[in-house]
Design a protein around this motif. Structure first.
Motif, PDB file in Angstrom:
ATOM      1  N   GLN A   1       0.824  -1.211   0.000  1.00  0.00           N
ATOM      2  CA  GLN A   1       0.000   0.000   0.000  1.00  0.00           C
ATOM      3  C   GLN A   1       0.859   1.262   0.000  1.00  0.00           C
ATOM      4  O   GLN A   1       0.550   2.222  -0.718  1.00  0.00           O
ATOM      5  CB  GLN A   1      -0.937  -0.011   1.208  1.00  0.00           C
TER       6      GLN A   1
ATOM      7  N   GLY B   1      -3.689   1.110  -7.826  1.00  0.00           N
ATOM      8  CA  GLY B   1      -4.481   2.269  -7.454  1.00  0.00           C
ATOM      9  C   GLY B   1      -5.446   2.724  -8.531  1.00  0.00           C
ATOM     10  O   GLY B   1      -5.460   2.225  -9.650  1.00  0.00           O
TER      11      GLY B   1
ATOM     12  N   TYR C   1      -7.686  -2.851   7.357  1.00  0.00           N
ATOM     13  CA  TYR C   1      -7.553  -1.957   6.202  1.00  0.00           C
ATOM     14  C   TYR C   1      -8.595  -2.244   5.112  1.00  0.00           C
ATOM     15  O   TYR C   1      -8.590  -1.610   4.061  1.00  0.00           O
ATOM     16  CB  TYR C   1      -6.147  -2.059   5.604  1.00  0.00           C
TER      17      TYR C   1
ATOM     18  N   ARG D   1      -9.104  -1.609  -0.420  1.00  0.00           N
ATOM     19  CA  ARG D   1      -8.586  -1.155   0.866  1.00  0.00           C
ATOM     20  C   ARG D   1      -9.143   0.243   1.183  1.00  0.00           C
ATOM     21  O   ARG D   1      -9.515   0.997   0.284  1.00  0.00           O
ATOM     22  CB  ARG D   1      -7.053  -1.079   0.855  1.00  0.00           C
TER      23      ARG D   1
ATOM     24  N   HIS E   1      -8.733   3.994   1.823  1.00  0.00           N
ATOM     25  CA  HIS E   1      -7.708   4.943   1.375  1.00  0.00           C
ATOM     26  C   HIS E   1      -7.798   6.303   2.082  1.00  0.00           C
ATOM     27  O   HIS E   1      -6.910   7.145   1.913  1.00  0.00           O
ATOM     28  CB  HIS E   1      -7.796   5.160  -0.143  1.00  0.00           C
TER      29      HIS E   1
ATOM     30  N   PHE F   1      -1.081   7.645   3.744  1.00  0.00           N
ATOM     31  CA  PHE F   1      -2.457   8.150   3.686  1.00  0.00           C
ATOM     32  C   PHE F   1      -2.502   9.647   3.987  1.00  0.00           C
ATOM     33  O   PHE F   1      -3.317  10.373   3.415  1.00  0.00           O
ATOM     34  CB  PHE F   1      -3.346   7.377   4.666  1.00  0.00           C
TER      35      PHE F   1
ATOM     36  N   MET G   1      -3.639   9.135  -0.863  1.00  0.00           N
ATOM     37  CA  MET G   1      -3.714   7.783  -1.429  1.00  0.00           C
ATOM     38  C   MET G   1      -4.976   7.653  -2.273  1.00  0.00           C
ATOM     39  O   MET G   1      -6.070   8.044  -1.844  1.00  0.00           O
ATOM     40  CB  MET G   1      -3.764   6.745  -0.315  1.00  0.00           C
TER      41      MET G   1
ATOM     42  N   HIS H   1      -7.711   2.085  -3.888  1.00  0.00           N
ATOM     43  CA  HIS H   1      -6.813   1.026  -4.335  1.00  0.00           C
ATOM     44  C   HIS H   1      -7.200  -0.311  -3.717  1.00  0.00           C
ATOM     45  O   HIS H   1      -8.030  -0.379  -2.806  1.00  0.00           O
ATOM     46  CB  HIS H   1      -5.361   1.359  -3.974  1.00  0.00           C
TER      47      HIS H   1
END
Length: 437
Positions: free
Chosen positions: A195, A233, A337, A367, A369, A395, A399, A402
């Motif tokens: 990530q 992403g 997450y 996830r 973000h 983050f 971000m 993604h």
């Protein structure tokens, strides 16, 4: 004098009628009257040498199985052997004489009856069996195809640390190690680093070892395995991940059919063919196994091993495929997450598992973000924010939406080759009872 070709067993074509040299191991030997048949194995396959001269026969009779030899002779066409050619031996040189091996690897019917524990204790020898070796040729090709596909999609390969301060999945299923004056762990997953790297490359993947301190002793669990991970992403939902994963599986299966034809035929493996794979929501899957098979799942909010087997049986009958996506797992069954479905539907997640022939091979999903949302979730799941500061930085500084997945290499190999035990798809298994060889 004719030019002598140093021949690999795979390179028989176009060399018939030439003097060749083969280096390898004595795979088997049998004598019929005044003629002997010596089968030599190299790193690619086997080739038969016919021996009919007295001095060479005497050398053959002194050889033990697995002795390292060099055979020189004329390569001739022979329809009655699998390779389509054999060597009329002119000379045989024993390079290294081997001790008699503890197990016989050249007689397949006998080999199949040997207990798995004995095979694993004698791993240096059992790996030389042609069928066992074929499993790992297929496994090597899976890794290559995984990389090739993601490279073609603009992904960048990364290599994340395996010694970490905090496990990606949380919980107690981590191996503790003394790291100088500090405490560290062997990583459960490259997830947090994948990530972070979204903010660098946008699309990343990794092929690497991961570790789980689970006290399982089953045919499907290992404490060290290879994870095939991908993350990318600017997705709209978990459906983008499912599309990519499905195309990856197609690429792997098609590629294996082309690259591992010999190994697939040797193992009598049939690869799945599909256009699109079905998706079934978790609670629908639980209802299906109950209604269709009168089976009550024993794991609340999840599928137990028998339910996984049954839902794959259902998918095979209903959709004609041996793979199925199970979606919409509850929040309390997924890591911190994982993205919830929505604010209105916050108890289910945008996550999925992939089941193949009755076994989970992949876990993935979208996830979280948003910085504040992921911060809140860390606390909500009972973790300390301080332990995740390096992770949270990505983050704080932006971000995109993604997600990604992790796929177990040994499990995928096991299911492709239709093996009974995951240890058979692992070069040197590590489980609660095994740390050697």
């Amino acid at each position: 004098m004719p030019f002598k070709i140093n021949l690999l067993s795979q390179s028989l074509h176009n060399n018939v009628g030439k003097i060749v040299i083969v280096h390898g191991w004595v795979h088997s030997y049998r004598k019929m009257g005044g003629i002997a048949f010596l089968v030599v194995r190299d790193g690619f396959g086997t080739i038969q040498a016919v021996v009919d001269s007295t001095p060479t026969l005497e050398i053959c009779e002194s050889l033990t199985r697995e002795s390292v030899v060099t055979v020189t002779g004329l390569l001739v066409a022979q329809k009655n052997v699998a390779q389509g050619a054999e060597i009329q031996a002119q000379s045989i040189e024993c390079i290294v004489a081997a001790e008699p091996p503890p197990i016989e690897i050249d007689r397949e019917k006998t080999f199949r009856k040997i207990d798995l524990d004995i095979l694993l204790k004698n791993r240096a020898m059992s790996l030389r069996n042609l069928n066992v070796r074929a499993i790992f040729k297929i496994q090597t090709a899976i890794c290559k195809l995984f990389r090739d596909f993601l490279d073609s999609q603009g992904f960048t390969e990364i290599h994340s640390p395996k010694i970490v301060k905090m496990g990606a999945e949380g919980g107690s299923e981590v191996f503790k190690i003394k790291y100088f004056d500090d405490l560290a762990y062997l990583t459960q997953s490259p997830q947090l680093y994948k990530q972070i790297m979204i903010g660098v490359f946008e699309k990343v993947y990794e092929v690497g070892h991961v570790y789980r301190a689970e006290e399982h002793n089953t045919s499907r669990h290992l404490n060290e395995y290879v994870s095939l991970d991908a993350e990318f992403g600017f997705i709209e939902s978990e459906q983008d991940i499912i599309v990519l994963h499905q195309e990856l599986l197609k690429y792997i299966f098609d590629g294996l059919q082309e690259r591992c034809k010999f190994e697939l035929e040797l193992l009598r493996v049939e690869l799945p063919r599909f256009t699109e794979l079905p998706q079934i929501k978790l609670y629908d899957a639980i209802s299906i196994v109950n209604n269709e098979f009168n089976y009550v799942c024993t794991k609340p909010g999840d599928l137990d091993p028998e339910a996984e087997r049954l839902i794959c049986k259902y998918a095979k009958k209903r959709y004609g495929v041996e793979l199925v996506y199970i979606t919409r797992y509850p929040v309390n069954k997924r890591p911190f997450y994982t993205m919830p479905v929505s604010l209105e539907d916050s108890q289910l997640t945008r996550s999925f598992d992939v089941l193949f022939r009755g076994l989970e091979i992949t876990t993935g999903g979208q996830r979280i973000h948003d910085y504040q949302q992921i911060k809140n979730n860390i606390t909500k799941f009972g973790y300390s924010e301080d332990d995740f500061q390096g992770y949270l930085d990505c983050f704080r500084f932006g971000m995109p939406p993604h997600g990604g997945f992790g796929m177990g290499l040994e499990r995928l190999t096991k299911q492709i080759c239709q093996l009974d035990n995951i240890r058979s798809a692992t070069l040197f298994p590590r489980d609660r009872n095994r740390i050697v060889p």
